[in-house]
Motif scaffolding. Structure first.
Motif, short mmCIF file in Angstrom:
data_model
loop_
_atom_site.label_atom_id
_atom_site.label_comp_id
_atom_site.label_asym_id
_atom_site.label_seq_id
_atom_site.Cartn_x
_atom_site.Cartn_y
_atom_site.Cartn_z
N GLY A 66 0.83 -1.21 -0.01
CA GLY A 66 -0.17 -0.02 0.00
C GLY A 66 0.73 1.25 0.02
O GLY A 66 0.41 2.06 0.67
N GLY A 67 2.08 1.16 -0.58
CA GLY A 67 2.64 2.36 -0.70
C GLY A 67 3.73 2.66 0.48
O GLY A 67 4.76 3.43 0.35
N ARG A 68 3.69 1.80 1.47
CA ARG A 68 4.52 2.13 2.73
C ARG A 68 5.29 0.99 2.70
O ARG A 68 4.86 -0.33 2.42
N CYS A 69 6.66 1.13 3.24
CA CYS A 69 7.79 0.22 3.35
C CYS A 69 7.37 -0.81 4.62
O CYS A 69 7.26 -0.06 5.57
N LEU A 70 7.44 -1.93 4.27
CA LEU A 70 7.26 -2.94 5.33
C LEU A 70 8.66 -3.29 6.18
O LEU A 70 8.56 -3.54 7.21
N THR A 71 9.57 -3.25 5.25
CA THR A 71 10.92 -3.75 5.88
C THR A 71 11.99 -2.85 6.29
O THR A 71 12.80 -3.27 7.08
N HIS A 72 11.88 -1.64 6.02
CA HIS A 72 12.73 -0.57 6.35
C HIS A 72 11.77 0.69 6.92
O HIS A 72 10.53 0.92 6.61
N MET A 73 12.45 1.37 7.75
CA MET A 73 11.78 2.70 8.17
C MET A 73 12.99 3.93 8.23
O MET A 73 14.04 3.51 8.31
N ARG A 74 12.35 5.24 8.48
CA ARG A 74 13.58 6.29 8.43
C ARG A 74 13.58 6.24 9.96
O ARG A 74 12.68 6.57 10.73
N ARG A 75 14.71 6.37 10.41
CA ARG A 75 15.11 7.08 11.71
C ARG A 75 16.32 8.03 11.62
O ARG A 75 17.27 7.54 11.11
N ARG A 76 16.13 9.11 12.07
CA ARG A 76 16.84 10.27 11.91
C ARG A 76 17.59 10.51 10.49
O ARG A 76 18.76 10.59 10.40
N GLY A 77 16.82 10.25 9.53
CA GLY A 77 17.10 10.58 8.21
C GLY A 77 17.86 9.28 7.58
O GLY A 77 17.99 9.17 6.11
N ARG A 92 -1.07 -3.90 9.88
CA ARG A 92 -2.42 -3.79 10.25
C ARG A 92 -3.19 -3.93 8.88
O ARG A 92 -4.60 -4.31 9.02
N THR A 93 -2.89 -3.86 7.57
CA THR A 93 -3.62 -3.70 6.59
C THR A 93 -3.77 -5.06 5.89
O THR A 93 -4.19 -5.22 4.84
N ILE A 94 -2.74 -5.92 6.36
CA ILE A 94 -2.88 -7.27 5.83
C ILE A 94 -3.45 -8.44 6.64
O ILE A 94 -3.26 -8.28 7.85
N GLY A 95 -4.15 -9.14 6.21
CA GLY A 95 -4.77 -10.41 6.96
C GLY A 95 -4.22 -11.65 6.32
O GLY A 95 -3.57 -11.76 5.24
N MET A 96 -4.20 -12.66 7.09
CA MET A 96 -3.45 -13.89 6.80
C MET A 96 -4.46 -15.33 7.16
O MET A 96 -4.99 -15.15 8.36
N VAL A 97 -4.71 -16.07 6.27
CA VAL A 97 -5.53 -17.33 6.85
C VAL A 97 -4.38 -18.38 6.55
O VAL A 97 -3.74 -18.67 5.68
N PHE A 98 -4.22 -19.24 7.61
CA PHE A 98 -3.34 -20.40 7.73
C PHE A 98 -3.88 -21.62 7.17
O PHE A 98 -5.00 -22.03 7.47
N GLN A 99 -2.90 -22.61 6.83
CA GLN A 99 -3.13 -23.92 6.62
C GLN A 99 -3.91 -24.54 7.76
O GLN A 99 -4.80 -25.23 7.67
N ARG A 169 -10.84 -5.71 8.28
CA ARG A 169 -10.81 -4.97 6.91
C ARG A 169 -9.49 -4.91 6.44
O ARG A 169 -9.15 -3.85 6.06
N PRO A 170 -9.05 -6.10 5.95
CA PRO A 170 -7.49 -5.96 5.28
C PRO A 170 -7.68 -5.31 3.71
O PRO A 170 -8.41 -5.53 3.34
N GLU A 171 -6.54 -4.78 3.35
CA GLU A 171 -6.45 -4.31 1.89
C GLU A 171 -5.78 -5.73 1.34
O GLU A 171 -6.14 -5.71 0.06
N THR A 204 -7.24 -7.29 -2.20
CA THR A 204 -6.21 -7.86 -3.06
C THR A 204 -5.76 -9.16 -2.30
O THR A 204 -5.47 -9.19 -1.18
N ILE A 205 -5.73 -10.29 -3.14
CA ILE A 205 -5.51 -11.48 -2.76
C ILE A 205 -4.37 -12.10 -3.19
O ILE A 205 -4.22 -12.27 -4.53
N LEU A 206 -3.51 -12.69 -2.32
CA LEU A 206 -2.42 -13.58 -2.86
C LEU A 206 -2.61 -15.06 -2.12
O LEU A 206 -2.83 -15.17 -0.87
N CYS A 207 -2.54 -16.12 -2.88
CA CYS A 207 -3.21 -17.43 -2.48
C CYS A 207 -2.16 -18.46 -2.98
O CYS A 207 -1.96 -18.81 -4.22
N VAL A 208 -1.81 -19.26 -1.90
CA VAL A 208 -0.78 -20.13 -2.33
C VAL A 208 -1.56 -21.52 -2.03
O VAL A 208 -2.67 -21.74 -1.15
#
Lengths: 259, 219
Positions: A66-77, A92-99, A169-171, A204-208
């Motif tokens: 959703g345009g936001r970085c999940l793996t990295h963040m900005r801290r003091r530049g 919070r915008t992602i939901g998961m259903v497990f096997q 209400r995940p995206e 948006t759905i990703l399905c294995v």
């Protein structure tokens, strides 16, 4: 300005010990797209879901949701690896259903559904309960509202798990082999529910999955994985019917023979 | 009456012994509460791998488990006053028991926490539940019921160790029995009764724990 993709993976590397599971994976998933990930086990498809859900950390590369970085963040530049708090906010915008469903056995079905909306979204209990009732109606389990999950069949548990994920209400919804642990006669009900959700929402759905038939009529796009990279990418009516890559052909033949 | 057992004397000393037993039970219960609460904190700190703190806790648990309860009770009762902390026998005894047994209960909790399937952690993470809610809403409600019998066993063994605290002047049932023996030169009745009183409490408690074990096993 073009609409930004919902999920973007850039050069993602992931290894467990000596085994490289993903090596430099790039992937873009558009908003509202339904993508099915197929491939032999160990090919890295479940790892993608786990990375997106933040259950594993990338070794290298970036993931945007959703345009936001999940793996990295900005801290003091400076750009630094995301901490728990940052990752939780993006997730919070992602939901998961497990096997294995993974419902909370110490709570009722209703308790499972309102837990996160109340504790995470700050919804009132009355509001969360009202929404839970709607979701239970959607998954056809209104009569199980006050049951313990352990008293439900696998198929019913999985439908509750789907409702629990939707309650946030995940995206983006991640489905990790959601029918693999089910008895054959219970699979159809869960797949029917997923089709309904796919048609009636813009999630948006990703399905294995190993259900090729389901992949065909559910997905807008199928990704064939092998050895940690995408070997073929295309619409289901083409990829599943006339695969261009030999590896896809072999895999489909093996899966269809297995049934 | 001069036989080896004098019923009249036995009846005479019983009330004093029962008062002593009350202290023993009280020390056990308070010690248990402390051991259960502190053990839980230790288990969470160890599992959550709180930086630095979890190393300190691990070292403390190892050290504390490898030294005798009696020495720990002496230290708390007699050395702490030198640094300005003066405790009564009961308070010092309860703290000694609680700290000592917290090291064991933390291991019990650890086993219970590890028995919760990893999928529960993952589902909680996937719902973005805050850390405190993951622990107190999801993991512990599943882990603790499973280990209640093991915790119960530690309560019973703690109960039987309370007499050690006579060393720091706690007037519990065995202390009373010893005093009575010394005063009357008749040790048989008070000591036998003291032993029977222990049996009277710990036997039903053991049966209760075994019943809990069966239920936990069935559930």
């Amino acid at each position: 300005m073009p609409v930004e993709p919902m999920v973007v993976l850039d050069g993602v590397h992931k290894r467990y010990g000596d085994t490289a599971v993903l090596s430099g994976l790039d992937l873009r998933v558009e908003r509202g797209e339904h993508v099915t990930l197929i491939g032999p086990s160990g090919s890295g498809k479940t790892t993608i879901l786990r990375l997106l859900m933040g259950l594993e950390a990338v070794d290298a590369g970036t993931i945007h949701v959703g345009g936001r970085c999940l793996t990295h963040m900005r801290r003091r530049g400076a750009v630094v690896p995301a901490d728990e708090k940052h990752a939780r906010a993006v997730r919070r915008t992602i939901g998961m259903v497990f096997q294995q469903f993974n419902l909370f056995p110490n709570m009722t079905v209703l308790g499972n559904l309102i837990e996160a909306p109340v504790r995470v979204l700050g919804m009132s209990e009355a509001e969360a309960t009202r929404r839970a009732a709607e979701l239970l109606e959607l998954v056809g389990l209104t009569d199980k509202t006050h049951e313990r999950p352990t008293r439900l069949s696998g198929g019913q548990q999985q439908r509750v798990a789907i409702a629990r994920a939707l309650a946030m209400r995940p995206e983006v919804l991640l489905l990790d082999e959601v029918t693999s642990a089910l008895d054959p006669e219970l699979v159809a009900g869960v797949l029917r529910l997923l089709r309904l959700i796919g048609e009636s929402s813009d999630i948006t759905i990703l399905c294995v999955t190993h259900e090729i038939g389901f992949a065909r009529d559910f997905a807008d796009r199928v990704l064939m994985f092998d050895g940690g990279s995408i070997v073929e990418d295309g619409p289901p009516e083409r990829l599943l019917v006339e695969p261009r890559v030999p590896r896809t052909k072999e895999f489909l033949a093996a899966v269809l023979e297995g049934r | 009456m001069t036989g080896i057992w004098d019923w009249g004397y036995a009846v005479e000393v019983l009330p004093a012994l029962l008062r002593g037993l009350q202290v023993t039970v009280l020390a056990t219960l308070l010690g248990s509460v402390l051991a259960f609460a502190l053990g839980l904190v230790l288990a969470i700190v160890l599992r959550a791998r709180v930086p630095v703190l979890h190393r300190v806790v691990r070292a403390f648990v190892e050290f504390w488990r490898s030294t005798p309860l009696l020495v720990q009770a002496y230290v708390i009762y007699q050395v702490l006053p030198d640094v300005g902390i003066t405790l009564g026998s009961l308070a010092a005894g309860v703290i000694a028991l609680g700290l000592h047994y917290a090291c064991y209960t933390s291991e019990v909790y650890r086993a219970g926490i590890e028995a919760v399937p990893v999928g529960q952690w993952e589902a909680a993470a996937a719902l973005s539940l805050p850390r405190s809610r993951v622990w107190f809403g999801v993991i512990l409600p599943q882990a603790v019921p499973r280990v209640l019998p093991a915790l119960g066993n530690y309560v019973i063994s703690m109960f039987k160790e309370v007499p050690l605290l006579l060393a720091i002047g706690l007037v519990e049932v065995v202390t009373v029995a010893r005093q009575l023996s010394a005063d009357s030169f008749r040790p048989v009745e008070p000591l036998t009764l003291a032993g029977l009183l222990f049996l009277l409490v710990s036997l039903p408690a053991s049966i209760l724990v075994r019943r809990m074990e069966r239920r936990a096993g069935a559930g």
